[in-house]
Write a protein that holds these residues in place. Structure first.
Motif, PDB file in Angstrom:
ATOM      1  N   UNK A   1      51.358  33.490  47.772  1.00  0.00           N
ATOM      2  CA  UNK A   1      51.046  32.947  46.467  1.00  0.00           C
ATOM      3  C   UNK A   1      50.820  31.447  46.610  1.00  0.00           C
ATOM      4  N   UNK A   2      49.810  30.940  46.003  1.00  0.00           N
ATOM      5  CA  UNK A   2      49.507  29.514  46.059  1.00  0.00           C
ATOM      6  C   UNK A   2      50.259  28.771  44.973  1.00  0.00           C
ATOM      7  N   UNK A   3      50.254  27.452  45.107  1.00  0.00           N
ATOM      8  CA  UNK A   3      51.026  26.607  44.187  1.00  0.00           C
ATOM      9  C   UNK A   3      50.528  26.734  42.755  1.00  0.00           C
ATOM     10  N   UNK A  39      63.339  23.071  48.212  1.00  0.00           N
ATOM     11  CA  UNK A  39      62.772  24.382  47.883  1.00  0.00           C
ATOM     12  C   UNK A  39      61.456  24.599  48.634  1.00  0.00           C
ATOM     13  N   UNK A  40      61.420  24.231  49.896  1.00  0.00           N
ATOM     14  CA  UNK A  40      60.225  24.399  50.730  1.00  0.00           C
ATOM     15  C   UNK A  40      60.088  25.855  51.172  1.00  0.00           C
ATOM     16  N   UNK A  41      58.955  26.174  51.751  1.00  0.00           N
ATOM     17  CA  UNK A  41      58.671  27.546  52.183  1.00  0.00           C
ATOM     18  C   UNK A  41      59.377  27.871  53.492  1.00  0.00           C
ATOM     19  N   UNK A  42      59.778  29.121  53.610  1.00  0.00           N
ATOM     20  CA  UNK A  42      60.342  29.644  54.848  1.00  0.00           C
ATOM     21  C   UNK A  42      59.694  31.004  55.079  1.00  0.00           C
ATOM     22  N   UNK A  43      59.201  31.220  56.292  1.00  0.00           N
ATOM     23  CA  UNK A  43      58.493  32.471  56.593  1.00  0.00           C
ATOM     24  C   UNK A  43      59.465  33.631  56.757  1.00  0.00           C
ATOM     25  N   UNK A  44      59.138  34.735  56.097  1.00  0.00           N
ATOM     26  CA  UNK A  44      59.878  35.981  56.195  1.00  0.00           C
ATOM     27  C   UNK A  44      58.870  37.086  56.488  1.00  0.00           C
ATOM     28  N   UNK A  45      59.332  38.246  56.970  1.00  0.00           N
ATOM     29  CA  UNK A  45      58.383  39.344  57.223  1.00  0.00           C
ATOM     30  C   UNK A  45      57.609  39.757  55.976  1.00  0.00           C
ATOM     31  N   UNK A  46      58.229  39.630  54.809  1.00  0.00           N
ATOM     32  CA  UNK A  46      57.560  40.012  53.563  1.00  0.00           C
ATOM     33  C   UNK A  46      56.691  38.892  53.011  1.00  0.00           C
ATOM     34  N   UNK A  47      56.627  37.746  53.683  1.00  0.00           N
ATOM     35  CA  UNK A  47      55.844  36.619  53.205  1.00  0.00           C
ATOM     36  C   UNK A  47      56.720  35.401  52.998  1.00  0.00           C
ATOM     37  N   UNK A  52      65.659  27.723  49.678  1.00  0.00           N
ATOM     38  CA  UNK A  52      66.930  27.513  48.991  1.00  0.00           C
ATOM     39  C   UNK A  52      67.409  28.749  48.237  1.00  0.00           C
ATOM     40  N   UNK A  53      66.552  29.372  47.453  1.00  0.00           N
ATOM     41  CA  UNK A  53      67.027  30.473  46.606  1.00  0.00           C
ATOM     42  C   UNK A  53      66.415  31.825  46.933  1.00  0.00           C
ATOM     43  N   UNK A  54      65.530  31.919  47.929  1.00  0.00           N
ATOM     44  CA  UNK A  54      64.985  33.205  48.347  1.00  0.00           C
ATOM     45  C   UNK A  54      63.957  33.797  47.407  1.00  0.00           C
ATOM     46  N   UNK A  55      63.536  33.066  46.392  1.00  0.00           N
ATOM     47  CA  UNK A  55      62.501  33.560  45.479  1.00  0.00           C
ATOM     48  C   UNK A  55      61.152  33.460  46.183  1.00  0.00           C
ATOM     49  N   UNK A  56      60.155  34.122  45.620  1.00  0.00           N
ATOM     50  CA  UNK A  56      58.806  34.030  46.177  1.00  0.00           C
ATOM     51  C   UNK A  56      58.353  32.573  46.134  1.00  0.00           C
ATOM     52  N   UNK A  57      57.762  32.121  47.247  1.00  0.00           N
ATOM     53  CA  UNK A  57      57.306  30.723  47.331  1.00  0.00           C
ATOM     54  C   UNK A  57      55.974  30.579  46.631  1.00  0.00           C
ATOM     55  N   UNK A  58      55.757  29.548  45.862  1.00  0.00           N
ATOM     56  CA  UNK A  58      56.668  28.475  45.464  1.00  0.00           C
ATOM     57  C   UNK A  58      57.515  28.891  44.276  1.00  0.00           C
TER      58      UNK A  58
END
Length: 150
Positions: A1-3, A39-47, A52-58
């Motif tokens: 998802x984009x900003x 609240x920066x992005x972190x790569x996960x297998x699901x995207x 910080x909170x594990x929500x979809x980035x951003x």
């Protein structure tokens, strides 16, 4: 998802976007810098997810921080540089001006006391030992200066 895209997260749909203050204060800018860095992005297998909170980035706070910093005058490249820098306490000048001194503070040439000229330091001569041998003495060691966290 984009900003700029709309989030599909149910919490985001219920709560909506965090509003940007009508007039920005230095505290708003400091909080926005913290929001985009923490609240920066972190790569996960699901995207990408919020670090910080594990929500979809951003997440909501990252989007809010970007909107506040854009309203403050920073562009996308400068905001991305803040995120890459990784320091949530980095100082962003207020008011933010791309070139030259800020309007609120006069430069040295505009100082009410006149132009501030630099005075050259006198040349340093090596110190002589008390015994009068004429050999130079090394200057005393100084403490190392560590970089400050802005």
């Amino acid at each position: 998802m984009r900003v700029g895209e709309q989030s599909t997260d149910p919490i985001d749909q219920i709560l909506g976007e965090v509003p940007v203050p009508a007039s920005l204060t230095p505290e708003d800018v400091r909080l926005a810098v913290r929001a985009v860095v923490v609240h920066a992005a972190e790569e996960w297998p699901a995207g990408p997810k919020c670090r910080n909170d594990g929500a979809a980035y951003p997440c909501r706070l990252h989007r809010w921080g970007r909107r506040v910093l854009e309203a403050h005058g920073l562009n996308e490249r400068q905001i991305d540089a803040l995120v890459r820098h990784g320091n949530p306490f980095v100082h962003v000048p207020f008011p933010f001006v791309l070139s030259g001194p800020s309007a609120g503070r006069p430069s040295a040439a505009q100082s009410p006391r006149g132009p501030a000229g630099r005075v050259a330091a006198p040349p340093v001569r090596p110190a002589l030992r008390p015994g009068g041998t004429g050999r130079p003495v090394a200057p005393p060691a100084t403490r190392p200066r560590w970089p400050r966290a802005s």
